[in-house]
Scaffold this motif. Structure first.
Motif, PDB file in Angstrom:
ATOM      1  N   LYS A  25       1.293   6.935  -7.123  1.00  0.00           N
ATOM      2  CA  LYS A  25      -0.055   7.792  -7.294  1.00  0.00           C
ATOM      3  C   LYS A  25      -0.211   9.182  -6.588  1.00  0.00           C
ATOM      4  O   LYS A  25      -0.345  10.271  -7.701  1.00  0.00           O
ATOM      5  CB  LYS A  25      -1.503   7.446  -6.381  1.00  0.00           C
ATOM      6  N   LYS A  26       0.774   9.815  -5.775  1.00  0.00           N
ATOM      7  CA  LYS A  26       1.412  11.752  -5.696  1.00  0.00           C
ATOM      8  C   LYS A  26       1.945  11.181  -6.393  1.00  0.00           C
ATOM      9  O   LYS A  26       2.258  12.970  -7.013  1.00  0.00           O
ATOM     10  CB  LYS A  26       1.893  11.237  -3.953  1.00  0.00           C
ATOM     11  N   GLN A  56       2.198  15.063 -13.016  1.00  0.00           N
ATOM     12  CA  GLN A  56       0.954  16.252 -13.929  1.00  0.00           C
ATOM     13  C   GLN A  56       0.999  17.757 -13.739  1.00  0.00           C
ATOM     14  O   GLN A  56       0.732  18.879 -14.893  1.00  0.00           O
ATOM     15  CB  GLN A  56      -0.431  15.786 -13.699  1.00  0.00           C
ATOM     16  N   ARG A  57       1.053  18.235 -12.747  1.00  0.00           N
ATOM     17  CA  ARG A  57       1.686  19.161 -11.858  1.00  0.00           C
ATOM     18  C   ARG A  57       2.879  20.079 -12.960  1.00  0.00           C
ATOM     19  O   ARG A  57       2.587  21.467 -13.560  1.00  0.00           O
ATOM     20  CB  ARG A  57       1.501  19.702 -10.616  1.00  0.00           C
ATOM     21  N   VAL A  58       3.365  19.693 -12.949  1.00  0.00           N
ATOM     22  CA  VAL A  58       4.553  20.030 -13.607  1.00  0.00           C
ATOM     23  C   VAL A  58       4.402  20.574 -14.376  1.00  0.00           C
ATOM     24  O   VAL A  58       4.794  20.891 -15.697  1.00  0.00           O
ATOM     25  CB  VAL A  58       5.507  18.977 -13.337  1.00  0.00           C
ATOM     26  N   LYS A  59       3.887  19.182 -15.541  1.00  0.00           N
ATOM     27  CA  LYS A  59       3.697  19.416 -17.465  1.00  0.00           C
ATOM     28  C   LYS A  59       2.312  20.886 -17.242  1.00  0.00           C
ATOM     29  O   LYS A  59       2.643  20.936 -18.177  1.00  0.00           O
ATOM     30  CB  LYS A  59       3.603  18.108 -17.372  1.00  0.00           C
ATOM     31  N   MET A 101       1.241  -1.015   0.379  1.00  0.00           N
ATOM     32  CA  MET A 101       0.404   0.145   0.175  1.00  0.00           C
ATOM     33  C   MET A 101       1.073   1.315   0.247  1.00  0.00           C
ATOM     34  O   MET A 101       0.421   1.893  -0.562  1.00  0.00           O
ATOM     35  CB  MET A 101      -1.080   0.376   1.474  1.00  0.00           C
ATOM     36  N   ARG A 102       2.043   1.603   0.908  1.00  0.00           N
ATOM     37  CA  ARG A 102       2.726   2.416   0.548  1.00  0.00           C
ATOM     38  C   ARG A 102       3.302   2.817  -0.866  1.00  0.00           C
ATOM     39  O   ARG A 102       3.463   4.188  -0.622  1.00  0.00           O
ATOM     40  CB  ARG A 102       3.878   1.915   1.404  1.00  0.00           C
TER      41      ARG A 102
END
Length: 405
Positions: free
Chosen positions: A240-241, A247-250, A233-234
């Motif tokens: 995911k993070k 995606q934010r950087v792109k 799970m870790r």
């Protein structure tokens, strides 16, 4: 030719034959498991008396099509792998079927399963197809398989998984040895199957890049086994993070540095060692990014770190290098100059070997002051650069990070 009949069942195999003194039809009526595998069977006759049949083994035979099973409304397990089937048919009355094995046949279309609302496992791997042909899925059959939990379609030249979007309860998907290559489409399918726990995508072009495996983990909801490897799970949460961060950087717009700053830095970089020039340009443009961030914050825009912003600084001499600053800020003061850590070894060797006849010069270790705006960087300005350029650089970078002679 071998045809399955009631008499054939009683003769072949002690598991199917009635016990001594019992009626044949009465025995057949009570049969729940029928073993007819490896018998060279090519057709099925009238065995409708076996009304309580639940498991039927017909693998490793010569069957060309499925017929004569309309009576088996209670059949739950049907084994038909390694026959000569080229079409899925004859399953209209098998409404209780839970596990269906059709591997190693010649089936090119998954169809004829509209009445299989109870089917939980479908194994249709390694079909003998024509060169360049791939197995396809009938949308009507896929829509009817709402309870399907295991799907095995390995080795069928499949290039897309988009037809499987409706299988929302699927827990195990085996698609190894296919031609899957589009990671974007695969991510879209996996995000639409929240119950998926096990996924096998080995021997596909898409998994040759390990980064795609990370993207697969980021797109899944509860994946625990990927390519026969356990996933914690870790690890899943971290991927995911990390994908959200990418995606934010792109999505950031590239920051253009001022033209006068680019020209000044190009002149400075041409007079510096390569490693130091890379670090200088990286630090300067990071400072530009930080100032733009502060301006955006002052204007009410969303906060963001400079490390998440894309920097684009083309100029006539070629693209600038964007490398992180030196890992350590420890430097040496040598003959009035500040020498960064990557050149310590060369400086010490040159002092020991090339200047023995001269009085030794003192090497005083110093620590570069920290700056809360930029990562640690050092700029050694050449003596032939004008004072105006030095002043411009001091205004561009933190003043306590510039050492000039």
């Amino acid at each position: 030719m071998v045809r399955v009949t009631l008499q054939y069942i009683s003769r072949k195999g002690s598991q199917n034959a009635p016990k001594h003194g019992k009626d044949l039809k009465e025995h057949a009526r009570r049969l729940t498991h029928l073993y007819l595998n490896d018998q060279y069977i090519d057709s099925i006759g009238d065995i409708s008396v076996c009304q309580n049949l639940k498991v039927l083994f017909l693998q490793n035979n010569q069957l060309l099509k499925i017929e004569g099973l309309d009576f088996a409304s209670q059949l739950t397990h049907l084994y038909l792998q390694r026959n000569k089937l080229n079409k899925i048919e004859g399953f209209e009355r098998l409404v209780s079927l839970q596990k269906l094995y059709l591997g190693n046949n010649s089936i090119s279309v998954v169809e004829g399963l509209e009445n299989q609302s109870c089917l939980q496992e479908l194994h249709i791997e390694h079909q003998s197809l024509c060169p360049g042909e791939e197995i396809i899925f009938d949308p009507r059959s896929i829509a009817a398989l709402g309870s399907l939990q295991v799907l095995n379609i390995q080795g069928n030249n499949i290039t897309s998984l988009e037809d499987l979007v409706g299988l929302e309860k699927m827990r195990t998907l085996l698609v190894a040895s296919n031609n899957l290559s589009d990671i974007t489409k695969i991510q879209a399918v996996l995000s639409a199957i929240p119950s998926l726990i096990e996924l096998d995508m080995r021997d596909n072009p898409v998994v040759q890049d390990y980064k795609n495996c990370n993207r697969i983990l980021a797109s899944s909801h509860n994946l625990r086994v990927l390519n026969e490897k356990q996933i914690s799970m870790r690890t899943l949460d971290f991927m995911k993070k990390f994908e959200e961060h990418e995606q934010r950087v792109k999505a950031r717009q590239p920051i253009q540095a001022p033209a006068d700053l680019i020209n000044s830095i190009s002149e400075l970089a041409s007079n510096l060692p390569e490693a130091l020039a890379k670090d200088v340009t990286s630090s300067i443009f990071m400072g530009t990014a930080l100032r733009n961030v502060k301006e955006n914050i002052g204007n009410g825009h969303q906060n963001s770190s400079a490390s998440e912003m894309a920097l684009s600084t083309p100029f006539e001499g070629g693209p600038f290098f964007h490398f992180p600053a030196f890992k350590s800020s420890t430097c040496l003061q040598y003959d009035g100059h500040t020498i960064p850590k990557p050149f310590h070894r060369q400086l010490i060797l040159g002092t020991q070997l090339g200047h023995r006849q001269q009085p030794p010069r003192k090497l005083k270790p110093t620590t570069m002051p920290k700056c809360d705006k930029l990562s640690s960087a050092v700029i050694v300005a050449n003596s032939d650069i004008t004072q105006n350029l030095k002043g411009a650089l001091k205004q561009t970078i933190c003043g306590d990070m510039v050492s000039t002679k």
